[in-house]
Design a protein around this motif. Structure first.
Motif, PDB file in Angstrom:
ATOM      1  N   SER A  55       0.827  -1.215   0.000  1.00  0.00           N
ATOM      2  CA  SER A  55       0.000   0.000   0.000  1.00  0.00           C
ATOM      3  C   SER A  55       0.860   1.264   0.000  1.00  0.00           C
ATOM      4  O   SER A  55       0.398   2.331  -0.372  1.00  0.00           O
ATOM      5  N   ALA A  56       2.135   1.111   0.409  1.00  0.00           N
ATOM      6  CA  ALA A  56       3.034   2.264   0.337  1.00  0.00           C
ATOM      7  C   ALA A  56       3.386   2.579  -1.109  1.00  0.00           C
ATOM      8  O   ALA A  56       3.597   3.733  -1.470  1.00  0.00           O
ATOM      9  N   LEU A  57       3.426   1.548  -1.945  1.00  0.00           N
ATOM     10  CA  LEU A  57       3.779   1.749  -3.342  1.00  0.00           C
ATOM     11  C   LEU A  57       2.564   2.025  -4.216  1.00  0.00           C
ATOM     12  O   LEU A  57       2.599   2.849  -5.125  1.00  0.00           O
ATOM     13  N   LEU A  58       1.462   1.327  -3.925  1.00  0.00           N
ATOM     14  CA  LEU A  58       0.277   1.411  -4.785  1.00  0.00           C
ATOM     15  C   LEU A  58      -0.913   1.861  -3.937  1.00  0.00           C
ATOM     16  O   LEU A  58      -1.394   1.115  -3.101  1.00  0.00           O
ATOM     17  N   PRO A  59      -1.404   3.080  -4.136  1.00  0.00           N
ATOM     18  CA  PRO A  59      -2.468   3.585  -3.254  1.00  0.00           C
ATOM     19  C   PRO A  59      -3.757   2.777  -3.306  1.00  0.00           C
ATOM     20  O   PRO A  59      -4.511   2.769  -2.339  1.00  0.00           O
ATOM     21  N   VAL A  60      -4.021   2.102  -4.427  1.00  0.00           N
ATOM     22  CA  VAL A  60      -5.261   1.316  -4.496  1.00  0.00           C
ATOM     23  C   VAL A  60      -5.096  -0.053  -3.847  1.00  0.00           C
ATOM     24  O   VAL A  60      -6.083  -0.753  -3.633  1.00  0.00           O
ATOM     25  N   SER A  62      -4.685  -2.138  -0.872  1.00  0.00           N
ATOM     26  CA  SER A  62      -4.710  -2.192   0.582  1.00  0.00           C
ATOM     27  C   SER A  62      -3.959  -3.440   1.026  1.00  0.00           C
ATOM     28  O   SER A  62      -3.481  -4.221   0.204  1.00  0.00           O
ATOM     29  N   SER A  63      -3.869  -3.613   2.320  1.00  0.00           N
ATOM     30  CA  SER A  63      -3.196  -4.817   2.817  1.00  0.00           C
ATOM     31  C   SER A  63      -3.991  -6.073   2.467  1.00  0.00           C
ATOM     32  O   SER A  63      -3.464  -7.167   2.438  1.00  0.00           O
ATOM     33  N   TRP A 160      -2.343  -6.582  -9.566  1.00  0.00           N
ATOM     34  CA  TRP A 160      -3.090  -6.378  -8.315  1.00  0.00           C
ATOM     35  C   TRP A 160      -4.315  -7.288  -8.282  1.00  0.00           C
ATOM     36  O   TRP A 160      -5.091  -7.314  -9.233  1.00  0.00           O
TER      37      TRP A 160
END
Lengths: 186, 179
Positions: A55-60, A62-63, A160
């Protein structure tokens, strides 16, 4: 008169700096961050990101999702991403090193959960003029799968897959682990 | 000598102005209210939008990949009364479920990128008429529930992946139910 000149020059300088910063600084900052967040992961290899990092790299992302990454370098030739994915909703996004999205694909568009994407450098104007580039994309689609081009030699392909239940993660990761990302054989 | 100093100072001020205005613009220009009266804002990710370069630059500056073009990305930091969302209050998020392939709603401390907790399409419990009701509270709540940040104010993000074409995205309301 002299002071007015320098004030106008300063305003022009401000406009130029503003435009330059907006156009170039984010890409530079992202490329640096990408190097740090994928440190230790070699180029042209496929790996599954940890829930904490994704989630730090890809805002969409989530964990509660599974993210597979191919960090590619086209310096030694085209790279082939061979994806093996579960039969569920997934997206593939390919970005250049400066963060520009150059390609996107999802499960509905692909119609399959196993496919190949060839990543290649955009042909230069001179190569196109001389006609000594690679075969046309149509030929590639028939022989290989999909074909994406980027003008920058390095970048990142991100797969993703959202998951409804954390219990599904090991199963999805084991399927996705069969994916590869490697320099194409000449 | 004084003329050289003046020109150098003024030019340096111009450079600083350019950098500061660019940093501020990256954080705000690409974020527009959904409607003039709406508390929801949306990052403009459509390639036809003139502020796209600022939206993409915002994510890249934070070290994040910009969301894919198929994503609609909404944020808000105010409740329906226009007050900031705070971790020590309880909020009820209500609305019709957006027709899309996937959506995620998450809370994060204001000004940060990493979500604190979230609810997604795959786990949300809906009413029979496909309505969503979710509680944001530091303490357990029945039904759909997400936990806010540790302290301070927070922002709510609503990320919609591949909304159904031709259908309007329905954004939920956020009402404070107590503090």
């Amino acid at each position: 008169m002299g002071r007015s000149f320098w004030i106008v020059a300063a305003l022009l300088m401000g406009v130029i700096v503003h435009i330059s910063y907006v156009l170039f600084a984010p890409g530079f900052l992202f490329a640096r961050q990408l190097e740090q967040s994928t440190k230790g992961k070699p180029y042209n290899s496929f790996f599954i990101s940890s829930p904490a990092n994704q989630s730090a790299l890809l805002p969409v992302a989530s964990s509660k999702s599974v993210v597979g990454i191919c960090k590619f370098d086209l310096g030694n030739g085209s790279v082939e991403l061979n994806a093996k994915l579960p039969r569920s909703y997934w997206t593939l996004s390919i970005y250049s090193q400066s963060g520009r999205q150059v390609y996107a694909l999802n499960d509905v568009q692909a119609g399959t959960s196993e496919f190949k994407v060839e990543l290649a450098k955009t042909k230069t104007f001179f190569q196109q003029l001389m006609g000594n580039g690679r075969a046309d994309d149509a030929t590639q689609i028939e022989n290989l799968g999909w074909h994406a081009e980027t003008s920058e030699p390095r970048g990142i392909a991100v797969i993703w897959i959202p998951i409804a239940d954390e219990l599904m993660r090991p199963q999805i990761e084991s399927i996705m682990a069969g994916s590869t990302c490697k320099v194409q054989a000449p | 000598m004084s003329r050289v100093s003046f020109s150098a100072v003024v030019l340096l001020a111009g450079v600083l102005l350019g950098v500061i205005s660019a940093i501020n613009a990256l954080g705000s220009v690409g974020l527009k209210p959904v409607t003039p009266a709406s508390k929801w804002n949306e990052w403009q990710l459509n390639s036809a939008n003139t502020t796209l370069v600022y939206s993409l630059g915002h994510f890249l500056s934070d070290g994040q990949l910009p969301p894919p073009k198929s994503v609609r990305y909404f944020v808000r930091s105010l409740d329906e009364d226009g007050n900031s969302l705070r971790v020590d209050c309880v909020y009820v998020v209500e609305g019709k479920v957006t027709p899309a392939r996937w959506w995620t709603m998450s809370v994060a401390p204001a000004g940060t990128a990493a979500p604190r907790s979230e609810l997604s399409a795959g786990e949300a419990v809906l009413s029979q008429d496909k309505n969503l009701k979710m509680t944001i509270s530091a303490h357990p709540a029945p039904g759909n529930w997400i936990v806010p940040a540790d302290n301070g104010s927070l922002s709510l993000r609503f990320i919609v992946n591949e909304p159904v074409l031709g259908e309007d995205i329905i954004l939920p309301t956020i009402t404070k139910s107590g503090c």
